[in-house]
Design an enzyme around this catalytic site. Structure first.
Site, PDB file in Angstrom:
ATOM      1  N   ASP A 117       0.841  -1.194   0.000  1.00 20.12           N
ATOM      2  CA  ASP A 117       0.000   0.000   0.000  1.00 20.12           C
ATOM      3  C   ASP A 117       0.877   1.245   0.000  1.00 20.12           C
ATOM      4  O   ASP A 117       2.048   1.186   0.352  1.00 20.12           O
ATOM      5  CB  ASP A 117      -0.836   0.048   1.286  1.00 20.12           C
ATOM      6  CG  ASP A 117      -2.015  -0.905   1.222  1.00 20.12           C
ATOM      7  OD1 ASP A 117      -2.104  -1.655   0.243  1.00 20.12           O
ATOM      8  OD2 ASP A 117      -2.822  -0.883   2.160  1.00 20.12           O
ATOM      9  N   LYS A 139      -5.367   2.191  -2.023  1.00 22.53           N
ATOM     10  CA  LYS A 139      -6.115   3.383  -2.386  1.00 22.53           C
ATOM     11  C   LYS A 139      -5.198   4.590  -2.380  1.00 22.53           C
ATOM     12  O   LYS A 139      -4.522   4.855  -1.393  1.00 22.53           O
ATOM     13  CB  LYS A 139      -7.210   3.564  -1.334  1.00 22.53           C
ATOM     14  CG  LYS A 139      -8.325   4.439  -1.739  1.00 22.53           C
ATOM     15  CD  LYS A 139      -9.421   4.322  -0.714  1.00 22.53           C
ATOM     16  CE  LYS A 139     -10.225   5.593  -0.666  1.00 22.53           C
ATOM     17  NZ  LYS A 139     -11.023   5.670   0.529  1.00 22.53           N
ATOM     18  N   MET A 254      -8.168   8.349  10.094  1.00 20.48           N
ATOM     19  CA  MET A 254      -8.956   8.617   8.873  1.00 20.48           C
ATOM     20  C   MET A 254     -10.015   9.691   9.127  1.00 20.48           C
ATOM     21  O   MET A 254     -11.128   9.598   8.591  1.00 20.48           O
ATOM     22  CB  MET A 254      -9.630   7.322   8.377  1.00 20.48           C
ATOM     23  CG  MET A 254      -8.657   6.238   7.998  1.00 20.48           C
ATOM     24  SD  MET A 254      -9.488   4.731   7.477  1.00 20.48           S
ATOM     25  CE  MET A 254      -9.859   3.985   9.062  1.00 20.48           C
TER      26      MET A 254
HETATM   27  N1  SAH Z   1      -3.156   0.026   9.674  1.00 22.62           N
HETATM   28  C1  SAH Z   1      -2.830   1.406   9.885  1.00 22.62           C
HETATM   29  C2  SAH Z   1      -4.041   2.298   9.758  1.00 22.62           C
HETATM   30  C3  SAH Z   1      -4.685   2.261   8.389  1.00 22.62           C
HETATM   31  S1  SAH Z   1      -5.995   3.403   8.193  1.00 22.62           S
HETATM   32  C4  SAH Z   1      -2.141   1.580  11.235  1.00 22.62           C
HETATM   33  O1  SAH Z   1      -2.175   0.690  12.088  1.00 22.62           O
HETATM   34  O2  SAH Z   1      -1.518   2.619  11.419  1.00 22.62           O
HETATM   35  C5  SAH Z   1      -5.140   4.784   7.516  1.00 22.62           C
HETATM   36  C6  SAH Z   1      -5.028   5.871   8.547  1.00 22.62           C
HETATM   37  O3  SAH Z   1      -3.928   5.618   9.416  1.00 22.62           O
HETATM   38  C7  SAH Z   1      -4.759   7.239   7.986  1.00 22.62           C
HETATM   39  O4  SAH Z   1      -5.915   7.863   7.487  1.00 22.62           O
HETATM   40  C8  SAH Z   1      -4.228   7.934   9.210  1.00 22.62           C
HETATM   41  O5  SAH Z   1      -5.274   8.249  10.100  1.00 22.62           O
HETATM   42  C9  SAH Z   1      -3.401   6.838   9.855  1.00 22.62           C
HETATM   43  N2  SAH Z   1      -1.974   6.893   9.456  1.00 22.62           N
HETATM   44  C10 SAH Z   1      -1.283   5.932   8.818  1.00 22.62           C
HETATM   45  N3  SAH Z   1       0.019   6.302   8.676  1.00 22.62           N
HETATM   46  C11 SAH Z   1       0.132   7.514   9.238  1.00 22.62           C
HETATM   47  C12 SAH Z   1       1.209   8.426   9.432  1.00 22.62           C
HETATM   48  N4  SAH Z   1       2.441   8.161   9.003  1.00 22.62           N
HETATM   49  N5  SAH Z   1       0.958   9.591  10.072  1.00 22.62           N
HETATM   50  C13 SAH Z   1      -0.265   9.882  10.527  1.00 22.62           C
HETATM   51  N6  SAH Z   1      -1.324   9.068  10.378  1.00 22.62           N
HETATM   52  C14 SAH Z   1      -1.137   7.893   9.757  1.00 22.62           C
END
Ligand code: SAH
Length: 347
Positions: A117, A139, A254
């Site tokens: 991803d 996405k 999100m």
């Molecule tokens: N599996 C991921 C979350 C996926 S949903 C986890 O455990 O982190 C995607 C959301 O994760 C984004 O919309 C944001 O809210 C958050 N996210 C993922 N990477 C990020 C980053 N480097 N900085 C801030 N938010 C992040």
């Protein structure tokens, strides 16, 4: 990995191919400033540009110190490896390769196919075997979208052909990562599947901004909630009123677009408008941004300060719990590097 000759050069990357996101991440991990040179940016490059990770230009900038032609993407393997295939769901952490676990790195090193991803730490793809095929799915805002059914089919197709498939995602695969669906698809098809837990952004993004999600005598827990479907949306099954009364730190993933509505509902349900809040975008990346305000003001402040997806919002008194909030190492010029480039620069 393309190694850079000087410490923090401005690199112009020309003729971007499908390998460009991986090359860009590798350069950023070394502390480079990257300009992608092309006539029209594709969705992936536009996404990186909108997050402030690259600049897009139609010509090589005059101050570029290194001009690199983007290599061709790794071709698909011609011969099939022998033996039973399998799938490893690998949590890549929030984006900096330094936050991938050792077990995750081992999985990448033994992969025949990597299904990634955009929020995965794409710089680590350089560690994959030379024969490994890299498939970008998922996405991209305003860009391509691979339906989950298709992703499941890709995982199974390669595993059933005898390959070790690594499903590399940002954060942890089981935190809003659809890892459970991929797991079940593997089990149904009789494909062996294992998981390597990842450092989830719901804990790492606050931590990198100097915010602990719990703090003794401040809060007895934290709750992680998706803001993708807002409180006014009929599809929402979250009890925002109950959340407002938990006394726990609330971490919203999100939730950039819905932040104004979320904050408003929490206040309506009794959470104090002056509750400390912070939004952290692109945590662990060179483009990391942090906005701090009260619950009443966080949506406006975040918008003013350029917070965009991916971002995490933290609501609760732990936002102010640390005496020294700047947990991310900074260079003398004030810039905040990725964790890995910080290590390399000081070495
Ligand atoms: N599996 C991921 C979350 C996926 S949903 C986890 O455990 O982190 C995607 C959301 O994760 C984004 O919309 C944001 O809210 C958050 N996210 C993922 N990477 C990020 C980053 N480097 N900085 C801030 N938010 C992040």
């Amino acid at each position: 990995m393309i190694r850079l000759p000087i410490s923090t050069p401005h690199v112009a990357l020309t003729h971007p191919t499908d390998a460009a996101p991986q090359v860009v991440h590798g350069l950023l991990d070394q502390g480079a400033r990257v300009t992608v040179v092309c006539e029209a940016a594709d969705a992936r490059m536009a996404d990186l540009a909108s997050r402030g990770l690259v600049t897009v230009a139609t010509e090589v900038p005059g101050d570029a110190e290194v001009v690199l032609r983007c290599p061709a993407p790794t071709p698909a393997p011609v011969t099939l490896p022998r033996g039973t295939g399998r799938v490893t769901l690998v949590g890549g952490g929030p984006g900096d390769p330094g936050l991938l676990t050792l077990a995750g790195l081992e999985a990448v090193k033994s992969a025949d196919v990597l299904v990634c991803d955009r929020l995965a730490p794409l710089g680590v793809l350089d560690e994959a075997p030379a024969h490994a095929e890299v498939i970008h799915v998922g996405k991209i805002p305003r860009g391509g979208f691979t339906p989950q059914e298709r992703i499941n089919a890709v995982l199974l197709e390669h595993a059933l052909a005898g390959r070790h498939v690594v499903r590399l995602k940002g954060g942890d695969n089981f935190v809003f990562g659809r890892g459970g669906e991929e797991w079940n698809a593997c089990v149904e098809a009789g494909v062996p599947v294992t998981v390597v837990p990842g450092v989830t952004s719901s804990v790492a993004a606050p931590a990198l901004a100097g915010i602990p999600v719990t703090h003794r005598s401040v809060t007895q827990g934290f709750v992680v909630v998706s803001g993708h479907v807002g409180p006014d949306d009929g599809r929402s099954t979250t009890d925002w009123g109950a959340l407002a009364r938990t006394g726990l730190t609330i971490v919203v993933l999100m939730g950039v677009a819905e932040l104004p509505m979320i904050a408003e509902r929490l206040v309506e349900h009794g959470l104090a408008p002056d509750t400390p809040a912070a939004s952290v975008a692109d945590a662990g990346m060179p483009s990391m941004r942090v906005a701090r305000a009260t619950l009443a003001d966080i949506a406006e402040t975040a918008a003013e300060q350029g917070i965009s997806a991916p971002a995490v919002t933290i609501i609760g008194a732990t936002v102010h719990a640390l005496a020294q909030q700047d947990a991310l190492p900074r260079f003398s010029d004030g810039s905040a590097p990725s964790l890995t480039s910080a290590k390399e620069r000081s070495a």
